[in-house]
Design an enzyme around this catalytic site. Structure first.
Site, PDB file in Angstrom:
ATOM      1  N   ARG A   1      -8.347  -0.310  -4.739  1.00 36.91           N
ATOM      2  CA  ARG A   1      -6.986  -0.338  -5.295  1.00 36.91           C
ATOM      3  C   ARG A   1      -7.016  -0.175  -6.817  1.00 36.91           C
ATOM      4  O   ARG A   1      -6.109   0.414  -7.404  1.00 36.91           O
ATOM      5  CB  ARG A   1      -6.231  -1.605  -4.874  1.00 36.91           C
ATOM      6  CG  ARG A   1      -4.737  -1.533  -5.135  1.00 36.91           C
ATOM      7  CD  ARG A   1      -3.983  -2.709  -4.526  1.00 36.91           C
ATOM      8  NE  ARG A   1      -3.512  -2.458  -3.182  1.00 36.91           N
ATOM      9  CZ  ARG A   1      -2.358  -1.870  -2.862  1.00 36.91           C
ATOM     10  NH1 ARG A   1      -1.521  -1.470  -3.804  1.00 36.91           N
ATOM     11  NH2 ARG A   1      -2.018  -1.680  -1.598  1.00 36.91           N
TER      12      ARG A   1
ATOM     13  N   GLU B   1       3.974  -8.179  -5.658  1.00 32.13           N
ATOM     14  CA  GLU B   1       2.927  -7.950  -6.648  1.00 32.13           C
ATOM     15  C   GLU B   1       3.320  -7.074  -7.843  1.00 32.13           C
ATOM     16  O   GLU B   1       2.853  -7.312  -8.956  1.00 32.13           O
ATOM     17  CB  GLU B   1       1.697  -7.315  -5.975  1.00 32.13           C
ATOM     18  CG  GLU B   1       1.022  -8.227  -4.977  1.00 32.13           C
ATOM     19  CD  GLU B   1       0.057  -7.448  -4.103  1.00 32.13           C
ATOM     20  OE1 GLU B   1       0.523  -6.666  -3.248  1.00 32.13           O
ATOM     21  OE2 GLU B   1      -1.157  -7.589  -4.295  1.00 32.13           O
TER      22      GLU B   1
HETATM   23  N1  MTE Z   1       5.188 -15.793  -4.530  1.00 32.28           N
HETATM   24  C1  MTE Z   1       4.983 -17.115  -4.367  1.00 32.28           C
HETATM   25  N2  MTE Z   1       5.979 -17.966  -4.681  1.00 32.28           N
HETATM   26  N3  MTE Z   1       3.809 -17.609  -3.900  1.00 32.28           N
HETATM   27  C2  MTE Z   1       2.751 -16.767  -3.583  1.00 32.28           C
HETATM   28  O1  MTE Z   1       1.692 -17.226  -3.172  1.00 32.28           O
HETATM   29  N4  MTE Z   1       1.954 -14.439  -3.471  1.00 32.28           N
HETATM   30  C3  MTE Z   1       2.088 -13.079  -4.006  1.00 32.28           C
HETATM   31  C4  MTE Z   1       3.538 -12.598  -3.869  1.00 32.28           C
HETATM   32  N5  MTE Z   1       4.448 -13.595  -4.368  1.00 32.28           N
HETATM   33  C5  MTE Z   1       2.934 -15.354  -3.760  1.00 32.28           C
HETATM   34  C6  MTE Z   1       4.200 -14.917  -4.223  1.00 32.28           C
HETATM   35  C7  MTE Z   1       1.226 -12.094  -3.350  1.00 32.28           C
HETATM   36  S1  MTE Z   1      -0.376 -11.972  -3.840  1.00 32.28           S
HETATM   37  C8  MTE Z   1       1.692 -11.251  -2.373  1.00 32.28           C
HETATM   38  S2  MTE Z   1       0.705 -10.069  -1.697  1.00 32.28           S
HETATM   39  C9  MTE Z   1       3.064 -11.355  -1.859  1.00 32.28           C
HETATM   40  O2  MTE Z   1       3.799 -12.400  -2.480  1.00 32.28           O
HETATM   41  C10 MTE Z   1       2.991 -11.615  -0.350  1.00 32.28           C
HETATM   42  O3  MTE Z   1       4.222 -11.815   0.220  1.00 32.28           O
HETATM   43  P1  MTE Z   1       5.229 -10.624   0.610  1.00 32.28           P
HETATM   44  O4  MTE Z   1       4.410  -9.496   1.137  1.00 32.28           O
HETATM   45  O5  MTE Z   1       6.107 -11.233   1.629  1.00 32.28           O
HETATM   46  O6  MTE Z   1       5.942 -10.272  -0.656  1.00 32.28           O
HETATM   47  N1  HPA Z   2      -3.741  -5.431  -0.432  1.00 32.30           N
HETATM   48  C1  HPA Z   2      -3.876  -6.724  -0.131  1.00 32.30           C
HETATM   49  N2  HPA Z   2      -4.687  -7.177   0.777  1.00 32.30           N
HETATM   50  C2  HPA Z   2      -5.433  -6.291   1.443  1.00 32.30           C
HETATM   51  C3  HPA Z   2      -5.340  -4.931   1.192  1.00 32.30           C
HETATM   52  C4  HPA Z   2      -4.452  -4.475   0.203  1.00 32.30           C
HETATM   53  O1  HPA Z   2      -4.323  -3.276  -0.085  1.00 32.30           O
HETATM   54  N3  HPA Z   2      -6.205  -4.311   2.008  1.00 32.30           N
HETATM   55  C5  HPA Z   2      -6.797  -5.291   2.721  1.00 32.30           C
HETATM   56  N4  HPA Z   2      -6.330  -6.486   2.395  1.00 32.30           N
HETATM   57 MO1  MOS Z   3      -1.586 -10.468  -2.210  1.00 34.94          MO
HETATM   58  S1  MOS Z   3      -3.193 -10.317  -3.493  1.00 34.94           S
HETATM   59  O1  MOS Z   3      -1.964  -8.915  -1.472  1.00 34.94           O
HETATM   60  O2  MOS Z   3      -2.200 -11.625  -1.137  1.00 34.94           O
END
Ligand code: MTE
Ligand code: HPA
Ligand code: MOS
Length: 812
Positions: A351, A760
């Protein structure tokens, strides 16, 4: 003023998004994007409060350590290596076993199944057995009748380790060709020729630090043996399915004998994508040995020492560019500090490769990605998943190009954006990434100038330059940086999801889906989607704990795609039920199923209106199925894992931030003064939650780039292993001027509700903090005599020491 405008107001304005979210329980109509603000508003697009907000504020939301414990529950604590690399000769637990309440120790030999974790690379032992590979590696656990008895006894275990040479630096690992996975190279055009003929060239090296997840709820698992070698695992995990698989593998039993449940996490941020699995396996193996339920919650210091972090990166680069700052050639090497095992380092490093262009066209480019093996914790997923480490590389390079040419960095960034401008040779346009994906949904040509205008960038930049002239010790800096973040798991197979929707005979609705709630509001958004699909109010829809026995084989909740995947799966499940009810009603009313609509808690046919509850009761009496599953897989994506080419992402999420900072050149201290963000979430499913994600992501990114410093001592021990020495941003670090606006356009791809993923992408907006700091440092340099321009050597994080080093006031 619409509620959306209100939400866009700053902290120094009127509306606080959280307050608005709470007020919104009264269902004030909001019409941000075409949902008519009818008497019965749709749930989508409203700033509904998070489904757990009230319970969390009141202390009524349960985390695993709050669950009532089963009688006979025992507690585990880890035995940690104090050596970074060494031969493990023996473990002497005699002193520990003599301590009060201690039941015993659990070591590698006690594992009924495979003594290696079921991680994809199969390179990580459950408990270290022949060698130890980092300070803090878990050699076993002590099991006792109380948490403190277990923790004290674990410290009394004597471990005999013969030290071996340890490698802590990724460049050193690269020199020794010591990798956790093979290097990856991506090349396009003719970088060498283009570099040789470039009008200007710059080269350099720099580093970015790691980051501790600092989830408020530390890693925890509670393993309960059921009858006949079946298991129930409470795990604070982003990936219950993986925990199930790992526990079954370690116990030597089938997946079907293990059920994993997670109601919520107190934050995951990527740190619980794989590494929650370790605790679940350790507690399950201990529970197996003692035939009793076992709970394991890491003490915060141990959590720092045991679990992996964001990958620190080192970079070498050479860039060629023309007089207007357009990049003509880039050669970039990334040395990824993976720690001692592969974990998710492959996809994280991939990534970073996919994001080292950020939003810019790189015509002639060579990227090398080395997955270096070091004797540290195994670094893992962390919000952005390698994306931030890729984005910062190109943003830093563009900042240097602007400064070297004496141009405004915003103009240089604009000149490099992907666009439909034809290439000089007429073969194609400046619209295709170095991994051969066409950027079809680019909005940055409109979004960035809009932000530039709304935040008054030009006038402020001029005012800052004048102000800096008047100062002795202080310097301000300003920068706008964009984000283009690819949405989808890069591993195509993970882009699938399932859901289960139940309508009960009273018309209330229960949803279960493969995603997990970590505070990001996934359950709230999924409930909104289901409510609208069935035309009922949000209050009628309840989302229940993630559970491997309800939705199997679910992917991690990660890659920001939780709502895209699970929201769609739940929508499809609800649609099946709606279709069942519609055909039932059209049978009653002798009309076509297409003539039936569901809205405002009613089912409306050409013959009249019935309440949803009434229809459900009637349908049940007529033996109509009132529950359904749903399944979704992301369309259009494909790519070649070996060459990293194809279309790994369904779409891109965009945004830009303008950040203004001030530094004190005498102490190196800095402050973020003003932040203006314009971010693209498509048609927001929940603007309160989305703005919260943008705020949280930005501040977390700011922490990564400013105060959060991980220091490993020469012996490999992590010195910054507690909040006393590791500094995450506090409320006082949040800029007073923090304005967030949402881009109004829907996702151009067919994504649920027209929305875009938000979890993210905003993290990377914080790169503007780093670039603003470098801008301020340039302003602190002696003026005139610019013959020997050099890049601003600011290492990330930009701690006070780091700023002083970049100013030449501390040795490099
Ligand atoms: N927001 C909160 N409050 N707590 C979390 O742990 N994790 C982040 C983001 N926002 C997180 C967060 C990460 S790393 C990801 S990948 C996404 O939330 C995952 O949730 P979603 O795919 O439902 O957005
Ligand atoms: N993002 C987050 N988690 C993952 C991914 C990615 O692209 N691929 C495998 N695990
Ligand atoms: Mo988020 S780093 O893809 O859990």
């Amino acid at each position: 003023m619409t509620a959306r405008d209100e939400l866009s107001l700053s902290r120094d304005g009127v509306a606080d998004p959280v307050a608005v979210a709470f007020d919104a329980v009264a269902e004030r109509p909001l019409s941000p994007h075409g949902h008519s603000a009818a008497a019965t508003p749709r749930a989508l697009g409203h700033p509904h409060a998070h489904e757990s907000a009230r319970a969390q504020v009141a202390g009524n939301a349960s985390y695993i350590d709050d669950l009532p414990e089963l009688k006979g529950t025992l507690y585990a604590a880890p035995i940690l290596s104090k050596v970074a690399h060494g031969r493990l000769n023996g473990v002497d637990a005699a002193a520990a076993l003599a301590m009060p309440g201690v039941r015993g120790v659990v070591l590698s030999a006690d594992i009924p199944g495979d003594n290696m974790l079921a991680a994809f690379a199969h390179d990580e032992p459950v408990f270290a057995f022949d060698t130890v590979q980092h300070v803090g590696q878990v050699i076993g656990v002590v099991v006792a009748e109380s948490v403190m008895q277990a923790r004290r006894a674990a410290r009394a275990v004597q471990v005999d380790i013969a030290p071996l040479p340890a490698v802590l630096d990724p460049r050193e690992a690269h020199a020794a060709k010591s990798y956790v996975l093979p290097p990856v190279f991506v090349r396009r055009g003719a970088p060498d020729e283009a570099m040789a003929s470039a009008p200007h060239r710059l080269s350099g090296r720099f580093e970015t630090g790691g980051q501790e997840h600092f989830y408020l709820e530390g890693q925890i698992a509670y393993a309960l043996p059921l009858e006949q070698n079946q298991w129930w695992i409470h795990s604070s995990t982003q990936h219950p399915g993986e925990v199930q698989h790992w526990v079954a593998h370690a116990l030597g039993i089938d997946n079907h004998a293990v059920t994993v449940q997670c109601r919520r996490m107190g934050g995951g941020f990527g740190g619980k994508e794989t590494q929650a699995g370790h605790l679940a396996v350790w507690s399950a193996v201990a529970a197996h040995k003692f035939g009793a339920p076992v709970k394991l919650r890491l003490d915060r210091d141990d959590d720092f020492l045991v679990t992996g972090k964001r990958h620190p990166f080192a970079y070498d680069y050479e860039v060629g560019f023309d007089a207007r700052g357009r990049i003509t050639a880039l050669v970039l090497s990334m040395f990824v500090n993976c720690g001692f095992s592969a974990d998710l380092s492959g996809p994280v490093a991939d990534r970073a490769v996919f994001h080292c262009d950020n939003a810019y066209f790189l015509e002639n480019v060579q990227v090398a990605s080395y997955r270096c093996k070091t004797n540290t914790q195994s670094h893992t997923a962390f919000r952005g998943f390698g994306g931030p480490q890729g984005v910062i590389a190109i943003e830093r390079i563009l900042g240097d190009i602007a400064s070297a040419l004496g141009l405004d960095a915003f103009d240089v960034r604009m000149a490099n954006l992907y666009s439909d401008e034809p290439l000089a040779d007429g073969k194609g346009r400046r619209d295709t990434t170095h991994y051969q994906m066409r950027v079809e949904d680019n909005i940055l040509h409109e979004l960035m100038p809009q932000l530039e205008q709304s935040c008054n960038y030009r006038a402020r930049a001029a005012e800052i330059a004048a102000w800096n002239q008047q100062q002795t010790a202080l310097r301000r800096g300003i920068a706008i940086t964009p984000v283009k973040f690819g949405i989808s798991f890069t591993a195509t197979l993970f882009n699938q999801a399932g859901a289960l929707v139940h309508v009960y005979t009273d018309g209330s609705v229960q949803v279960n889906h493969g995603g997990t709630e970590m505070g990001q509001g996934l359950n709230t958004k999924v409930a909104q989607i289901v409510a609208d699909e069935l035309g009922v109010s949000l209050a009628r829809v309840l989302v229940t704990a993630a559970d491997t026995s309800k939705v199997p084989n679910a992917s991690a909740t990660a890659a920001s795609s939780g709502t895209d995947l699970n929201g769609r799966a739940a929508q499809f499940a609800a649609r099946n039920i709606r279709d069942n009810l519609a055909s039932f009603v059209c049978g009653l009313d002798a009309c076509g199923a297409g003539e039936i609509s569901f809205a405002g808690g009613e089912v409306i046919s050409p013959k009249g209106r019935r309440s949803f509850d009434e229809v459900v009761k009637e349908a049940y009496a007529n033996r109509i199925q009132l529950w359904s599953d749903g399944f979704y897989r992301t369309p259009k994506i494909h790519y070649d894992k070996t060459t990293l080419t194809g279309r790994p992402f369904f779409y891109f999420a965009y945004g830009a931030a303008c950040t203004e900072v001030v530094i004190d050149t005498l102490t190196g201290e800095s402050r973020v003064l003003k932040v203006d963000i314009l971010h693209d979430v498509g048609h927001s499913i929940n603007p309160a939650i989305d703005i919260g994600q943008i705020e949280g992501g930005f501040i977390q990114g700011m922490g990564w780039l400013t105060t959060e410093e991980l220091v490993w001592k020469a012996d490999g021990a992590l010195a910054t292993h507690a909040p006393s020495t590791y500094k995450i941003p506090a409320t006082g670090d949040v800029p007073e001027h923090f304005r967030i606006a949402l881009w109004p356009e829907a996702n151009r791809e067919d994504n649920v509700g027209g929305s875009k993923a938000v979890g993210e992408p905003p993290f990377m907006l914080a790169v503007s903090v780093y670039e603003a700091l470098r801008h301020a440092i340039v302003a602190a340099r002696p003026q005139g005599g610019s013959a020997a321009w050099t890049p601003v050597a600011l290492q990330a994080p930009a701690t006070a020491e780091s700023v002083l080093r970049a100013l030449g006031r501390l040795p490099a």
